[in-house]
Design a protein around this motif. Structure first.
Motif, PDB file in Angstrom:
ATOM      1  N   LYS A   1      -2.975  -4.199   8.180  1.00  0.00           N
ATOM      2  CA  LYS A   1      -3.819  -3.131   8.717  1.00  0.00           C
ATOM      3  C   LYS A   1      -3.533  -1.796   8.036  1.00  0.00           C
ATOM      4  N   SER A   2      -2.271  -1.553   7.693  1.00  0.00           N
ATOM      5  CA  SER A   2      -1.887  -0.266   7.098  1.00  0.00           C
ATOM      6  C   SER A   2      -2.223  -0.167   5.614  1.00  0.00           C
ATOM      7  N   GLY A   3      -2.577  -1.287   4.983  1.00  0.00           N
ATOM      8  CA  GLY A   3      -2.875  -1.277   3.552  1.00  0.00           C
ATOM      9  C   GLY A   3      -1.684  -1.598   2.670  1.00  0.00           C
ATOM     10  N   ILE A   4      -0.489  -1.715   3.290  1.00  0.00           N
ATOM     11  CA  ILE A   4       0.718  -2.017   2.502  1.00  0.00           C
ATOM     12  C   ILE A   4       0.597  -3.391   1.843  1.00  0.00           C
ATOM     13  N   LEU A   5       0.017  -4.340   2.565  1.00  0.00           N
ATOM     14  CA  LEU A   5      -0.113  -5.691   2.012  1.00  0.00           C
ATOM     15  C   LEU A   5      -0.975  -5.691   0.754  1.00  0.00           C
ATOM     16  N   ASP A   6      -2.043  -4.892   0.744  1.00  0.00           N
ATOM     17  CA  ASP A   6      -2.895  -4.813  -0.451  1.00  0.00           C
ATOM     18  C   ASP A   6      -2.095  -4.328  -1.656  1.00  0.00           C
ATOM     19  N   ASP A   7      -1.195  -3.361  -1.425  1.00  0.00           N
ATOM     20  CA  ASP A   7      -0.359  -2.851  -2.518  1.00  0.00           C
ATOM     21  C   ASP A   7       0.608  -3.931  -3.019  1.00  0.00           C
ATOM     22  N   ILE A   8       1.148  -4.724  -2.097  1.00  0.00           N
ATOM     23  CA  ILE A   8       2.059  -5.807  -2.491  1.00  0.00           C
ATOM     24  C   ILE A   8       1.318  -6.845  -3.328  1.00  0.00           C
ATOM     25  N   LEU A   9       0.078  -7.148  -2.947  1.00  0.00           N
ATOM     26  CA  LEU A   9      -0.690  -8.177  -3.653  1.00  0.00           C
ATOM     27  C   LEU A   9      -0.961  -7.805  -5.105  1.00  0.00           C
ATOM     28  N   THR A  10      -0.973  -6.496  -5.415  1.00  0.00           N
ATOM     29  CA  THR A  10      -1.206  -6.072  -6.806  1.00  0.00           C
ATOM     30  C   THR A  10      -0.044  -6.461  -7.716  1.00  0.00           C
ATOM     31  N   LEU A  11       1.108  -6.799  -7.128  1.00  0.00           N
ATOM     32  CA  LEU A  11       2.301  -7.151  -7.907  1.00  0.00           C
ATOM     33  C   LEU A  11       2.397  -8.647  -8.178  1.00  0.00           C
ATOM     34  N   TYR A  12       1.472  -9.435  -7.668  1.00  0.00           N
ATOM     35  CA  TYR A  12       1.505 -10.891  -7.848  1.00  0.00           C
ATOM     36  C   TYR A  12       1.516 -11.252  -9.337  1.00  0.00           C
ATOM     37  N   ASP A  13       2.424 -12.157  -9.736  1.00  0.00           N
ATOM     38  CA  ASP A  13       2.628 -12.467 -11.157  1.00  0.00           C
ATOM     39  C   ASP A  13       1.911 -13.730 -11.635  1.00  0.00           C
ATOM     40  N   GLY A  14       1.113 -14.360 -10.774  1.00  0.00           N
ATOM     41  CA  GLY A  14       0.383 -15.548 -11.184  1.00  0.00           C
ATOM     42  C   GLY A  14       1.185 -16.832 -11.094  1.00  0.00           C
ATOM     43  N   HIS A  15       2.390 -16.782 -10.520  1.00  0.00           N
ATOM     44  CA  HIS A  15       3.245 -17.968 -10.430  1.00  0.00           C
ATOM     45  C   HIS A  15       2.784 -18.847  -9.263  1.00  0.00           C
ATOM     46  N   ILE A  16       3.438 -18.797  -8.127  1.00  0.00           N
ATOM     47  CA  ILE A  16       3.024 -19.588  -6.958  1.00  0.00           C
ATOM     48  C   ILE A  16       2.134 -18.720  -6.077  1.00  0.00           C
TER      49      ILE A  16
END
Length: 282
Positions: free
Chosen positions: A167-182
């Protein structure tokens, strides 16, 4: 058939309130029937009366908490609404035929009652698909919270944590760091002595000053498929893993960390939601 719907709604209500005082006045008002009627319908369909079902489900969940080892016996008794440790022990022995202390021992046979689902029949949720994996080291970047053992009694806490960062948008920021692994979002539960640490993050090789970092070192995991609302599906899988799968498979579940992997949209309440539960094994 209306009485089948009533019984299914009753089961859902019980499962949602296993660690709380169960007030059937709320349910009977919602269903617009008397408590006497719902108890008669429940017994006719399930084969247990409501109090027996509640007690056996609570004692099944108690056993899981005992094996996880995060809580004292008195805390487990309190969590599942037993008046005191003596009442808890008596009920536990009556259902499992062993004492709570002895149930911790490897290979000891105990009983279980999985959550029921009714349609025109009653079927226990007694089988869950799984596979054994040995992933390479996995780096997770995300956010953490630490909770005391008393706070750990609230089974909704980690899922509320997920919803809050979404809800706070923090999760969206974390998702930008996804490296394409699992793929997916990892929800990790880590017991650390007197407290529990929850981490929510994604596979990432990108360092971040803003977020925390955790490395999951090489290990064998049994990965169980979860279908449905995450809270209930995850509990079902834990029941199955500790009380059926571990005994039959010969693998020992290591009470170290618990990992749930969900889809990137973080939708956890949908009846067709697909996720995974990872348990380290040896």
């Amino acid at each position: 058939m209306k009485h089948i719907q009533n019984v299914q709604r009753t089961i859902t209500y019980i499962e949602d309130h296993l660690i709380e005082y169960i007030d059937f006045n709320v349910l009977t008002k919602e269903l617009n029937i008397t408590y006497k009627t719902i108890t008669e319908q429940f017994t006719a369909v399930v084969g247990l009366d409501i109090e027996e079902y509640i007690n056996q489900r609570r004692l099944t969940e108690c056993l899981k908490d005992i094996k996880l080892g995060h809580l004292k016996m008195t805390e487990i008794a309190h969590k599942y609404q037993y008046a005191n440790i003596d009442q808890f022990t008596d009920h536990f022995k009556s259902f499992h035929h062993v004492s709570p202390i002895r149930s911790k021992q490897k290979g000891v046979k105990t009983n279980y009652l999985s959550p029921l689902s009714v349609s025109l029949d009653v079927r226990p949720l007694d089988h869950i698909h799984y596979e054994i994996i040995s992933p390479p080291p996995l780096n997770i970047t995300g956010v953490k919270i630490s909770v005391s053992k008393s706070e750990y009694l609230d089974v909704n806490l980690k899922y509320n944590f997920l919803l809050n960062i979404k809800k706070s948008g923090i999760l969206d920021d974390i998702l930008t760091l996804y490296d394409g692994h699992i793929e997916g979002i990892f929800i990790i539960t880590i017991p650390l002595g007197d407290y529990i640490e929850y981490m929510i993050g994604v596979s990432s090789k990108t360092p971040s000053n803003r977020f925390e970092y955790e490395t999951l070192y090489p290990h064998r995991y049994s990965v169980f498929e979860l279908v449905g609302p995450l809270k209930h599906a995850s509990q079902d899988a834990l029941d199955f893993a500790y009380q059926q799968w571990s005994i039959k498979s010969g693998f020992n579940i290591i009470d170290d960390i618990t990992i749930e992997r969900i889809t990137f949209d973080a939708t956890i309440d949908h009846p067709e939601h697909i996720a995974e539960l990872w348990l380290p094994i040896e």
